[in-house]
Design an enzyme around this catalytic site. Structure first.
Site, PDB file in Angstrom:
ATOM      1  N   ASP A 124      99.778  90.902  21.393  1.00  0.00           N
ATOM      2  CA  ASP A 124      98.472  91.129  21.996  1.00  0.00           C
ATOM      3  C   ASP A 124      97.461  91.328  20.869  1.00  0.00           C
ATOM      4  OD1 ASP A 124      96.394  92.809  23.786  1.00  0.00           O
ATOM      5  OD2 ASP A 124      97.747  91.770  25.146  1.00  0.00           O
ATOM      6  N   ASP A 125      96.508  92.171  21.075  1.00  0.00           N
ATOM      7  CA  ASP A 125      95.449  92.451  20.095  1.00  0.00           C
ATOM      8  C   ASP A 125      96.050  93.062  18.805  1.00  0.00           C
ATOM      9  OD1 ASP A 125      92.965  92.937  18.999  1.00  0.00           O
ATOM     10  OD2 ASP A 125      92.198  94.055  20.704  1.00  0.00           O
ATOM     11  N   LYS A 178      96.282  84.431  25.101  1.00  0.00           N
ATOM     12  CA  LYS A 178      95.504  85.323  25.966  1.00  0.00           C
ATOM     13  C   LYS A 178      94.122  85.423  25.353  1.00  0.00           C
ATOM     14  CE  LYS A 178      95.506  90.237  27.330  1.00  0.00           C
ATOM     15  NZ  LYS A 178      96.381  91.434  27.407  1.00  0.00           N
ATOM     16  N   ASP A 207      90.590  87.098  25.508  1.00  0.00           N
ATOM     17  CA  ASP A 207      90.085  88.350  26.075  1.00  0.00           C
ATOM     18  C   ASP A 207      88.588  88.509  25.806  1.00  0.00           C
ATOM     19  OD1 ASP A 207      89.870  90.890  27.082  1.00  0.00           O
ATOM     20  OD2 ASP A 207      91.437  91.767  25.814  1.00  0.00           O
ATOM     21  N   GLY A 262      88.321  89.718  36.012  1.00  0.00           N
ATOM     22  CA  GLY A 262      87.936  89.270  37.349  1.00  0.00           C
ATOM     23  C   GLY A 262      86.464  88.959  37.531  1.00  0.00           C
ATOM     24  N   ARG A 276      93.543  87.320  34.677  1.00  0.00           N
ATOM     25  CA  ARG A 276      93.535  88.706  35.136  1.00  0.00           C
ATOM     26  C   ARG A 276      92.485  88.850  36.234  1.00  0.00           C
ATOM     27  NH1 ARG A 276      94.562  92.515  31.113  1.00  0.00           N
ATOM     28  NH2 ARG A 276      93.108  93.790  32.277  1.00  0.00           N
ATOM     29  N   ASP A 304      92.229  96.854  33.261  1.00  0.00           N
ATOM     30  CA  ASP A 304      93.565  97.174  32.754  1.00  0.00           C
ATOM     31  C   ASP A 304      94.310  98.132  33.674  1.00  0.00           C
ATOM     32  OD1 ASP A 304      92.451  95.781  30.702  1.00  0.00           O
ATOM     33  OD2 ASP A 304      93.063  97.187  29.132  1.00  0.00           O
TER      34      ASP A 304
HETATM   35  C1  GLA Z   1      91.770  94.570  26.948  1.00  0.00           C
HETATM   36  C2  GLA Z   1      92.799  93.827  27.772  1.00  0.00           C
HETATM   37  C3  GLA Z   1      94.168  94.434  27.526  1.00  0.00           C
HETATM   38  C4  GLA Z   1      94.506  94.389  26.057  1.00  0.00           C
HETATM   39  C5  GLA Z   1      93.430  95.059  25.242  1.00  0.00           C
HETATM   40  C6  GLA Z   1      93.608  94.850  23.750  1.00  0.00           C
HETATM   41  O1  GLA Z   1      91.612  95.896  27.367  1.00  0.00           O
HETATM   42  O2  GLA Z   1      92.468  93.851  29.120  1.00  0.00           O
HETATM   43  O3  GLA Z   1      95.155  93.741  28.276  1.00  0.00           O
HETATM   44  O4  GLA Z   1      94.650  93.040  25.668  1.00  0.00           O
HETATM   45  O5  GLA Z   1      92.135  94.554  25.579  1.00  0.00           O
HETATM   46  O6  GLA Z   1      92.620  95.447  23.002  1.00  0.00           O
END
Ligand code: GLA
Length: 505
Positions: free
Chosen positions: A161-162, A246, A248, A290, A307, A311
């Site tokens: 992820d991040d 992903k 974001d 969304g 998504r 979160d």
């Molecule tokens: C957002 C996304 C999470 C995650 C974080 C990472 O909040 O919705 O799923 O990827 O960023 O910083």
């Protein structure tokens, strides 16, 4: 904490986890092939698929009608090579045999434009490791995906992820440096010394690699995003060998000030088109919580999943656990899901898991009850949601694995018809979902969202069914009878009864 691995069984000596009755029957020693029955891939692209199969190893794998451009390693069950240049449907049959028996399963490879004909399955680091993620932890997750047996049920993507990039302004020596190389492409921070070696490691196990970036200048955690470098970064991500991205929104909110539909779509349309042009199949997960009713257009801009909410783990209302709140909202968009386009209600947060409010806290065993955990997995499966576990792979226990790895529950998620369950009924105490399946049967989830045990009933008239129906309890993998015009079950507080109904002969 010590951990010992005996074959496929992971034994954890540590805190006692929230355990309940294990409903999923243990797989037998004979081979059983799991996983999707259809698989979408584009013409002439690299292909990799590890046949998900339980049973005692060594297992010998064979396949009939495998396209000539692919080869199967008979000892590992890993298919590799390239997809054929010619578009069309390739009706492969997978076979597996050992001293206890043999199994076969249809596996139709559809070579065309659509990826993700069934929802992607895997693991994502976010909710356990947050900004502590390293190359080593990702490799360990890939190891455990195989050793725990998860890969034998179809879990496939190992996703970063991040927090893998340089972090501008950081004082942490591991995160500082030039954010981009001489060509202008994004660089990793020192926790990821060699991305290509990392994806090679993941691919070596027959698994796939996922990664993350933002269309904004910075990611949500403040690392370098792809803004104004979309093309070169996407190419780099493909060269590194990633199979999923992903994307974001995060700081793109500062770029898109008008908040119009066009602005919501713009960065995703751009990345969708870039990925289309690459010599690699990369699934695109839209992460923008969304906005602009993304379910209406996520597929058109090149997304394979999106998504639908913020979160998981940040909900304010505490009457029902967060997954119920997020899941029930996600359930409202069923008409928009289908093969290649999935509503994503976020990851599966069970087992040992971090705290989304306080990411510095050490991950702890979930406080969801066993019944809630069965409800969680049932709901995600019925909603044809991407199935990404995001708990600690190093501390998986038997109960968590039994929730994540029930082949009949997963079959409902991966069903080739690709329908998301529709809401049959929703009251303060009852939530009922029904998902039509390719073989004509219907999967039904009866969720008790009240605070006391309750008998839940569904009538055939609510399901557009008529005639006697055979019911199978998919968690216990048992036929439980033939019913004339309705099905009823006693359900515990926040628990579920999940059945597959098919016309009785
Ligand atoms: C957002 C996304 C999470 C995650 C974080 C990472 O909040 O919705 O799923 O990827 O960023 O910083």
């Amino acid at each position: 904490m010590k951990r010992a691995t005996f074959g496929a069984l992971l034994v954890v000596f540590g805190p006692i986890l929230t355990a309940g009755p294990v409903l999923t029957p243990k797989p037998g020693p004979a081979p059983k092939i799991n996983g999707p029955k259809v698989y979408g891939a584009r013409p002439g692209k690299p292909f990799l698929y590890r046949i998900p199969c339980t049973g005692q190893r060594p297992i010998r794998f064979t396949a009939s009608k495998l396209p000539a451009s692919m080869k199967l390693d008979s000892a590992t069950g890993i298919i590799s090579g390239r997809t054929p240049e010619k578009r069309g449907e390739y009706a492969v049959t997978l076979q597996a045999a050992n001293g206890h028996g043999k199994a076969s399963r249809a596996f139709k490879i559809v070579v065309g434009d659509t990826l993700a004909l069934t929802p992607p399955m895997g693991w994502n680091h976010w909710y356990t490791h947050y900004n502590r993620i390293t190359d080593k932890l990702i490799r360990e997750a890939a190891d455990v995906m195989v050793s725990s047996g998860m890969a034998d049920y179809g879990y496939q993507y190992v996703s970063i992820d991040d927090c893998w990039m340089i972090k501008p302004g950081s004082k942490d020596p591991m995160l500082v440096g030039e954010p981009r190389d001489a060509a202008g492409a994004v660089r990793t921070n020192k926790h990821f010394p060699d991305m290509k070696a990392l994806t090679d490691y993941i691919h070596g196990k027959g698994l796939k690699a996922g990664t993350y970036t933002s269309p904004g200048p910075l990611t949500c955690a403040g690392y370098v995003g792809a803004y104004e470098h979309e093309e070169i970064d996407a190419k780099r991500i493909a060269e590194w060998g990633f199979d999923l991205l992903k994307y974001d929104w995060c700081s793109y909110g500062k770029i898109a000030r008008e908040k119009t539909l066009e602005e919501f779509q713009r960065p995703y349309r751009k990345m969708g088109a870039i990925l289309q042009g690459l010599d690699r199949d990369i699934q695109l997960n839209l992460c923008q919580y969304g906005m602009g009713d993304v379910w209406r257009w996520g597929g058109e801009v090149g997304g394979h999943s999106w998504r639908t909410t913020g979160d998981l783990g940040l909900e304010k209302d505490t009457r029902l656990p967060g997954f119920y709140q997020i899941g029930m909202r996600n359930a409202e968009h069923s008409e928009y899901a289908g093969p290649g386009r999935w509503n994503d209600p976020d990851y599966i947060l069970i087992g040992v898991i971090g705290n989304a409010h306080r990411i510095d806290e050490a991950p702890k065993p979930t406080n969801l009850t066993p019944d809630e955990q069965y409800s969680y997995m049932s709901m995600w499966s019925l909603m044809a949601s991407p199935l990404f576990y995001s708990g600690d792979m190093g501390r998986l226990d038997e109960f968590t694995l039994n929730v994540l790895c029930n082949s009949e529950v997963i079959d409902i998620n991966q069903d080739a018809l690709g329908k998301q369950a529709r809401i049959v009924r929703r009251t303060d105490e009852e939530f009922v979902l029904a998902k039509p399946l390719e073989d004509g049967s219907i999967a039904v989830g009866l969720f008790n969202i009240g605070e006391a045990p309750r008998k839940l009933t569904v009538k055939w008239t609510e399901l557009n069914l008529s005639g006697r129906q055979k019911a199978r309890d998919v968690w216990r993998q048992k036929d439980i009878g033939v019913f004339a015009d309705s099905f009823a079950a006693e359900t515990p507080r926040h628990g579920v009864a999940m059945v597959r109904l098919s016309a009785a002969k």
